[in-house]
Design a protein around this motif. Sequence first.
Motif, short mmCIF file in Angstrom:
data_model
loop_
_atom_site.label_atom_id
_atom_site.label_comp_id
_atom_site.label_asym_id
_atom_site.label_seq_id
_atom_site.Cartn_x
_atom_site.Cartn_y
_atom_site.Cartn_z
N GLU A 220 0.75 -1.28 0.10
CA GLU A 220 -0.03 0.05 -0.08
C GLU A 220 0.99 1.43 -0.13
OE1 GLU A 220 -2.80 0.17 3.23
OE2 GLU A 220 -3.68 1.92 2.64
N ASP A 255 -5.14 2.77 -1.87
CA ASP A 255 -6.13 3.28 -0.93
C ASP A 255 -6.61 4.75 -1.45
OD1 ASP A 255 -6.97 5.22 1.34
OD2 ASP A 255 -6.21 3.51 2.46
N HIS A 258 -4.72 8.05 -0.76
CA HIS A 258 -3.25 8.26 -0.57
C HIS A 258 -2.63 8.73 -1.73
CE1 HIS A 258 -2.92 4.91 2.79
NE2 HIS A 258 -3.78 5.98 3.06
N HIS A 282 -8.55 0.15 -0.75
CA HIS A 282 -9.08 0.57 0.50
C HIS A 282 -10.05 1.78 0.02
CE1 HIS A 282 -5.78 -1.08 3.38
NE2 HIS A 282 -6.52 -1.79 2.91
N ASP A 328 -11.75 1.50 4.17
CA ASP A 328 -10.76 1.95 5.42
C ASP A 328 -10.94 3.34 5.47
OD1 ASP A 328 -8.51 2.46 6.94
OD2 ASP A 328 -7.05 2.20 5.38
MN MN Z 1 -5.53 2.18 3.72
#
Ligand code: MN
Length: 430
Positions: A220, A255, A258, A282, A328
Motif C-alpha cells: 500500500e 487506498d 493516498h 481501500h 478503510d
Molecule cells: Mn489504507
Amino acid sequence: MTEFPISSDLIGTRNHAHREALEDDYAALGRKLARAGIDIDTVKAKVAQFSVAVPSWGAGRGGTRFAKFPIPGEPTNIHEKLEDCAVIQQLGRTTPRVSPHFPWDKVSDYKALREEAAALGLGFDAVNSNTFQDQPGQAHTYANGSLAAQDAATRAQAVEHNIECIAIGRQLGSTDLTVWVGDGTNFPGQQDLGRSLDRYLEAAAQVYAALPDDWRMLLEHKMFEPAFYSTVISDWGSSILAAQELGPKAKCLVDLGHHAPNVNIEQIVARLHRFGKLGGFHFNDSKYGDDDLDSGSINPHQLFLVFNELAEAEANPRDGFNPSYMIDQSHNVTDPIESMLSSAETIAQCYAKAALVDRAALHEAQEANDTMMAFQALRRAYNTDVAPILAMARMEAGGAIDVLEAYRMSQYRPRKAQERKAVGLGAGIV
Ligand code: MN
Ligand code: RM4
Ligand code: MN
C-alpha cells in the motif's frame, strides 16, 4: 447456526412495511432497464455476490491529531468489534469479512477467534501489519523507520512482525498480508532517498519469502503522513516497481486517499491491471489528503469511474484478477456502524452502476472516436438510481431494506452503552 446481534423479527417487521414500495420501484426500474436490453434480475444476481471487507479498526470512533471524541457503547476489543461488524453484515449483507490489524487485534487463541467470528456470520480478510507505531516493551523503536530503517535490528524486528502476521492470518483463514509502512522523512537530506528504498526492498523480500503459496503481499503506497517530506513507497510507481521486483505474489493496493491531489485514480487502476499488479483497494473518500471520509461522500463520480475500470478489468482479466476490497475509513463524527452501513451501500451502488454500462456501445463509440457517445455510455449508467436493485438483493439475503432505520430502531448502540465499559482512546484510528 449464525447468531446475529439484531432481532430478525425487527428486520422482518420493517421489511414488511417497506416491501410493497420496493417491489413497485424494482418493477419500474426493471421496465426501464429492459428497454435498454438489460435484465434487472441478472444485475441483481451480480450485485448479490459482490462483497467488501470492513476494517476492525473502523468499528471504533476515529479522531484527528487534535482530538478524539469517543461515543458510549464503542467497542474496546476485537470481540466487541466483531460484534459490531456482524451488525453491519446482518443488515447490509455486503460485508461478510473483517480485516484485522495487528497487534491491535491480538488475542491468545486465534482458532477460537475464527470460530467466534464464524458464529457471527463473519470470516477474515487481509491481515494488516503495524510497524508505524511502537508497542509497549518493544525492543527497537520505529521512530526512524521500520522495513526501511537504517538500523538492521529494527528492520529485522519489522520483518519478524510481518511474518508473525502471516502466521496469525493462516489461523484466521486469510490469504493476504497488507503492508503499509509509515517510513519516510520530514526533512530534505534526512535519509538517502535511494538507499532507503534499497533497505525496504531487502526487508520486504524477507517477508515475501515467508508467504505461503496461496498468499499475496499487498503493498500500500501513501504519499505523505506521518512523514511529510518523502515516504519510501510514496506512489503507485514506487509500489509497482517494488511489487515487480518482489515477485508474482506481490501486488499493489490502492487506498483512495493516498494520492497527490487531483490524481486520476481510475487511470492508476487501469495501469496496475495492465501489468497484472492490481491487488486490492481501500475505499474511503477525501477532499484534501488521507481524510478517510465515508466512501462516495465527497466524490461519488470518481468512485463510479474506479468501478468502471474494475468492470473493464473483470471483463478482461489478467493474471488471476481478484482484487481484495476493503473499507478503510476513520469515523470521527458519526456512529461507525452507520458510516460503514452507508459506505458499503454506496460502494455496492457504484459496482452496480458500473455493471450497467453498455460496454459494447462504449467500445464502439471509442473505436469511432465518438467522444460524446462514449461519455454518454458512462453517464447513462451513472445517472441510473440502482437503489431498488440493492435493496431487493439485501432483502432476499435476509438483510434490511432500510439499513439505517433498522439499525436505529434496534437500539443496538444504546444497549451496548449499558453493557460495555467506557472507552479510553477507543478502537479507531487517529
Ligand atoms: Mn489504507
Ligand atoms: C494508513 C493506511 C493503512 C491503515 C492505517 C491505519 O493510513 O491507510 O491501510 O492500516 O492507516
Ligand atoms: Mn490511510
